[in-house]
Design an enzyme around this catalytic site. Structure first.
Site, short mmCIF file in Angstrom:
data_model
loop_
_atom_site.label_atom_id
_atom_site.label_comp_id
_atom_site.label_asym_id
_atom_site.label_seq_id
_atom_site.Cartn_x
_atom_site.Cartn_y
_atom_site.Cartn_z
N LYS A 191 43.62 27.77 -2.14
CA LYS A 191 44.32 27.56 -3.40
C LYS A 191 44.04 28.71 -4.38
CE LYS A 191 45.05 23.70 -6.53
NZ LYS A 191 45.84 22.79 -5.73
N ARG A 217 39.93 21.64 -9.92
CA ARG A 217 40.34 21.22 -8.57
C ARG A 217 39.53 21.94 -7.51
NH1 ARG A 217 46.10 19.49 -9.16
NH2 ARG A 217 46.72 20.23 -11.20
N GLY A 266 43.87 16.05 -0.24
CA GLY A 266 43.40 14.79 -0.80
C GLY A 266 41.97 14.41 -0.46
N ARG A 294 51.11 27.65 -0.60
CA ARG A 294 50.32 27.88 0.61
C ARG A 294 51.27 27.82 1.79
NH1 ARG A 294 47.26 22.08 0.02
NH2 ARG A 294 49.14 20.85 0.06
N HIS A 326 50.51 11.01 1.10
CA HIS A 326 49.32 11.24 1.92
C HIS A 326 49.59 10.91 3.39
CE1 HIS A 326 45.54 9.91 3.78
NE2 HIS A 326 45.06 10.97 3.16
N SER A 334 35.72 29.50 40.76
CA SER A 334 36.43 28.71 39.76
C SER A 334 35.37 27.97 38.97
CB SER A 334 37.38 27.74 40.45
OG SER A 334 38.07 27.01 39.47
N CYS A 386 38.57 25.69 35.83
CA CYS A 386 39.36 24.49 36.12
C CYS A 386 38.77 23.23 35.51
CB CYS A 386 39.56 24.33 37.63
SG CYS A 386 38.02 24.02 38.51
N TYR A 405 42.58 33.47 35.37
CA TYR A 405 43.48 32.36 35.07
C TYR A 405 42.72 31.17 34.49
CZ TYR A 405 41.76 30.07 39.31
OH TYR A 405 40.96 29.48 40.25
C1 PEP Z 1 34.30 20.51 36.97
O1 PEP Z 1 33.21 20.06 37.25
O2 PEP Z 1 34.53 21.15 35.94
C2 PEP Z 1 35.45 20.23 37.84
C3 PEP Z 1 36.61 20.77 37.59
O3 PEP Z 1 35.27 19.36 38.84
P1 PEP Z 1 35.24 17.77 38.65
O4 PEP Z 1 35.69 17.48 37.27
O5 PEP Z 1 36.13 17.23 39.69
O6 PEP Z 1 33.79 17.48 38.89
#
Ligand code: PEP
Ligand code: MG
Length: 888
Positions: free
Chosen positions: A29, A99, A108, A355, A471, A779, A846, A866
């Protein structure tokens, strides 16, 4: 501590100490007020006390450092000079507002005091100056009420009760029925109440008033509401708030005065049309509080809503034109949609705030695309303008157009998406029921910041009062909750048992459905459909994909999930959890047979049943993913998830395997582990029972050969879970290679395949250089890596992690957002050591973090190839990965 530090920044009156670049120091602000003042816009003069001072204030046990008082006095005197008034002067008093204003907007959540500087004497001066005695005393009573509530801790109910009593005794119905003399009497009763409660009179010294208000605003940075809001929005406590003190301007000085809020584009749809609401003869808080239902800003909006009350465009055409010019100037300057607060005091326009406006995901996409088309921003900037997490809103269902429906009422379409749930009338109950797994719709007369936890727990929100900027509307849009506001026909029973609308009654616990896109409320549950992901969404995603370095894959096992993932733009499967392919009722019996078999031959018999099923699954998956990489993880079942529990389940396995039920029961019992997450799972299972992985590798390779023979070649990535040491991997890889070779020989086919591992144990991360000798890819299984690095059970942490977050030990749930300091360091170490051994090693993530924008930002820095996440998060990951690449 020196007094040379600059804690106070002036603005207005033709100059400005700061500008928008000082947002961290002046808060959003303050920085924008400074910027508007330097653009020459009509901003009431004032000053900002910095966020640094807030931090110092807390370090200093909530005391003012030397020198601050003088700075504040000087700055107040400067405001007085600009507006030609004097703070505390009885004849010509300067009044100010006080304020909060943090770096990130927290609508708020913190405190505000208006009309400060009024006392028994200055009020008379205001009456003379304004020529309106009633206005002066009304302002004074508002000030006493607000100041007492916010600064002195005397609850506003005290004052509301006194006012109600006064009105009743004098047969008044509305506040506007009270004249100056009435307000004087009300004020006397207010002051008496304060003195009675506090044992000292209401402060008459205006400097003392100001000091108290500044303390209260700093103090409100750590009130419960602000704490909750910060937690939900990941705003660090260390940021602090700034305090803005500004000359008061009055929107409640008669019929030529007004106050309003406006957006330079529609915050709900993104349409390029001014959008806003205002109230004649009112103060700013009246609009936001949603107590009176405001009028539309433009004629067009008024007509669209079928509203009779004149728009600002019609009621004050000259001022409206001026306002339009300000809108254009601000949007051009900030190159983004602005959320603006303004006041008109006796025909003169004042800008109180601007803003970057909060917006729905749909609006964010449209505005980004439109502004890019208008050449206001570039494609890259457009990509940066959409918050990845907000895309979740677009993935929310909308009402199935063909579904039958029974409309109860209609309000304002305050936040998009459709939701059904059980009616609940209070926030604590909403939270409790949601924790028990119920879907609830929170129905309130209006919401206040105290409702934030209930709004978060609910799948949707309905309010009877308030406009699009109330709100409820603002907070719901920010949270991505569907919301219908201002459903004016709706009456909630005082005892909270039901609501009624148009002669119908809906009891607590009954289901309703709301459509936040149209404002409709329906009785019962209405079927919903998934949204169409084309148009602006597709455009921004295409631009994002151009900027992105990392690939985005999905965690998926079923062809359906894989197809969803592809529709959302996944470029492969990063994790196929093979144990999830066994949950099916028929298969689980064969899996249980396999687990409970007492001998190798018993296991093999069960595996023979599973082989064709697995092969079929992999074939389908490879076909759906035609040519995209697919990482198949060999069995990693925490055994407890698969053991039979009931006699019935034992009986089923007995029948299928021909084993004795009692023996099976004993075997199941003997397999029970105290700590299954650290037990006989992952590659440990592969070590003990080679035939299980052999069957799986055979199924993968046979499927890959079959699919490759008929189409795009498949390069399966075979992944070994829960490896801690190179020797585990070496042993298992040798067996994988042997089976793979055997299958290829049997099939007479050539096919590339890869063998890699999960990095999900600290020991694996630390010895990644050795593991990389055998692994062609890593991974990062950051779910297990978080569990094992913290020594924190994935399955049990939910019960006590909230305490850690409440006490500030953890800022966020480490299972949602990667703990960069600890777990992240292990990821960095493993990536570096893995690459040292094998420079072209493929690296991905993953764990659940693969779909979390902040975690994605981190792994971009580490340079992973990835991320892989659940199908519905793929668009979020694509956008987050693009933003991470652009930010580098
Ligand atoms: C992990 O452990 O991050 C994973 C992807 O395997 P899981 O969740 O199946 O143990
Ligand atoms: Mg794991």
């Amino acid at each position: 501590m020196t007094t040379e530090q600059k804690w106070v920044y002036n603005f207005g009156g033709g100059s400005s100490d700061g500008d928008a670049s000082l947002k961290n120091l002046l808060g959003g602000k303050g920085a924008n007020l400074a910027e508007m003042a330097s653009l020459g816009l009509p901003v009431p003069p004032g000053f900002t006390i910095t966020t640094d001072l807030c931090t110092l204030y807390y370090q200093n046990d909530r005391k003012w450092p030397n020198g601050l008082e003088q700075m504040v006095d000087n700055a107040v005197a400067r405001i007085g000079e600009v507006v030609g008034k004097v703070f505390g002067d009885t004849g010509n008093p300067l009044l100010v507002s006080v304020r909060s204003g943090a770096r990130a907007s927290m609508p708020g959540m913190m405190d505000t005091v208006l009309n400060l500087g009024l006392n028994d004497e200055t009020v008379a001066g205001l009456a003379t100056l304004s020529g309106d005695e009633r206005f002066a005393y009304d302002s004074y009573r508002r000030f006493i009420q607000m100041y007492s509530d916010v600064v002195l801790g005397v609850g506003h109910h005290t004052f509301e009760d006194l006012l109600d009593t006064y009105k009743e005794e004098n047969d008044f119905f509305l506040d506007t029925d009270l004249k100056a003399a009435d307000w004087k009497q009300v004020i006397a009763s207010y002051k008496q109440a304060v003195e009675q409660e506090l044992g000292r009179p209401f402060p008459q010294d205006v400097r003392e008033q100001l000091r108290g208000a500044i303390d209260a605003v700093f103090g409100s940075w750590r009130n419960d509401r602000a704490n909750t809001y910060r937690r939900l929005h990941n705003i660090p406590e260390s940021w602090g708030t700034a305090v803005n003190v500004q000359a008061m301007v009055f929107g409640n000085m008669g019929e030529s005065s007004a106050t309003g809020v406006a957006f330079t584009r529609d915050p709900s749809t993104g349409e390029n049309a001014y959008y806003g609401e205002f109230l004649i003869n009112a103060q700013g808080e009246d609009v936001v509080a949603g107590i009176r239902t405001p009028q539309a800003l433009t004629k067009r909006a008024r007509e669209a809503m079928g509203d009779d009350a004149a728009s600002l465009e019609e009621a004050m055409p000259e001022t409206y034109k001026e306002l339009e010019a300000v809108f254009q100037k601000l949007e051009k300057h900030y190159r983004d949609m602005q959320d603006i607060e303004f006041t008109i005091q006796q025909g003169k326009l004042w800008m109180l705030q601007t803003r970057n406006g909060k917006r729905t995901a749909k609006a964010a996409l449209k505005i980004a695309v439109d502004m890019c088309d208008e050449k206001l921003i570039t494609e890259e900037e457009a990509v940066m303008r959409v918050e990845p997490g907000s895309l979740d809103q677009l993935l929310h269902p909308s009402l199935d157009p063909d579904a039958p429906r029974d409309q109860l009422t209609k309000g304002l379409p305050a936040s998009p998406g459709a939701a059904s749930g059980e009616v609940v009338f209070n926030s604590d109950e909403a939270e409790r029921l949601a924790q028990e797994g119920h879907k609830v719709i929170l129905v309130r007369v209006e919401t206040s910041p105290e409702d934030i936890h209930g709004m978060h727990a609910a799948t949707g929100i309905v309010t009877a009062r308030g406009g699009m900027t109330s709100h409820a509307a603002v907070v719901a849009r920010g949270m991505g909750r569907p919301c219908v506001c201002g459903a004016g026909e709706l009456r909630i029973e005082k005892d909270g048992s039901s609501f009624s609308v148009a002669g119908r009654q809906v009891a607590k616990g009954e289901k309703i459905t709301i459509d936040g896109n149209t404002g409709q409320v329906f009785f019962g549950e209405v079927k919903t459909v998934q949204p169409e992901l084309s148009g602006d969404f597709a455009k921004v995603m295409t631009w994002a994909d151009k900027c992105r370095r990392m690939k985005v894959r999905a965690n998926a096992e079923t062809p359906l999930d894989a197809r969803t993932a592809l529709d959302f733009g996944a470029e492969g499967i990063g994790l196929c959890r093979t144990e999830h392919m066994f949950f099916d009722a028929e298969r689980i019996i064969a899996v249980r047979e396999m687990i409970l078999a007492e001998s190798k031959s018993g296991r093999e018999a069960a595996l023979t049943k599973l082989l064709p099923m697995q092969r079929g699954d992999f074939k389908e998956l490879f076909e759906v993913m035609s040519g995209f990489p697919v990482t198949v993880r060999l069995l990693d079942p925490p055994l407890h998830e698969f053991l039979p529990h009931s006699d019935n389940e034992i009986e089923e396995v007995a029948k299928a395997s021909g084993m004795d039920a009692e023996k099976l029961k004993a075997r199941a019992h003997s397999l029970k582990e105290f700590n299954p997450m650290l037990g006989h799972r992952g590659c440990r299972l592969g070590v003990s029972y080679p035939e299980i992985y052999e069957m799986q590798v055979r199924a993968i390779m046979e499927a890959a050969c079959d699919v490759s023979a008929g189409g795009d070649p498949v390069t399966p990535e075979i992944m070994i879970p829960l490896v801690a040491q190179k020797k585990e991997l070496s042993l298992l890889k040798e067996r994988v290679d042997a089976i793979a070779k055997a299958v290829l020989a049997e099939k007479g086919q050539e096919l590339d395949y890869m063998v890699g591992t999960m990095i999900e144990l600290p020991r694996a991360a630390l010895t990644a250089d050795k593991i990389a000798e055998d692994a062609e890819f890593f991974s990062f299984g950051t779910n297990d890596l978080t569990q094992t690095t913290f020594g924190l059970s994935r399955d049990d942490a939910g019960t006590f992690l909230p305490d850690y977050i409440r006490h500030g030990i953890l800022e966020r749930d480490p299972f949602v957002t990667l703990d960069q300091e600890g777990v992240g360091e292990l990821v960095e170490i493993a990536a570096e050591r893995g690459r040292k051994t094998r420079p072209d090693i493929k690296l991905g993530i993953c764990g659940e973090h693969g779909g979390d924008p902040d975690s994605i930002h981190f792994v971009e820095k580490v340079g992973l190839d990835y991320v892989s996440c659940s199908p519905y998060r793929v668009p979020i990951a694509r956008l987050a990965a693009a933003q991470s690449a652009l930010a580098k």
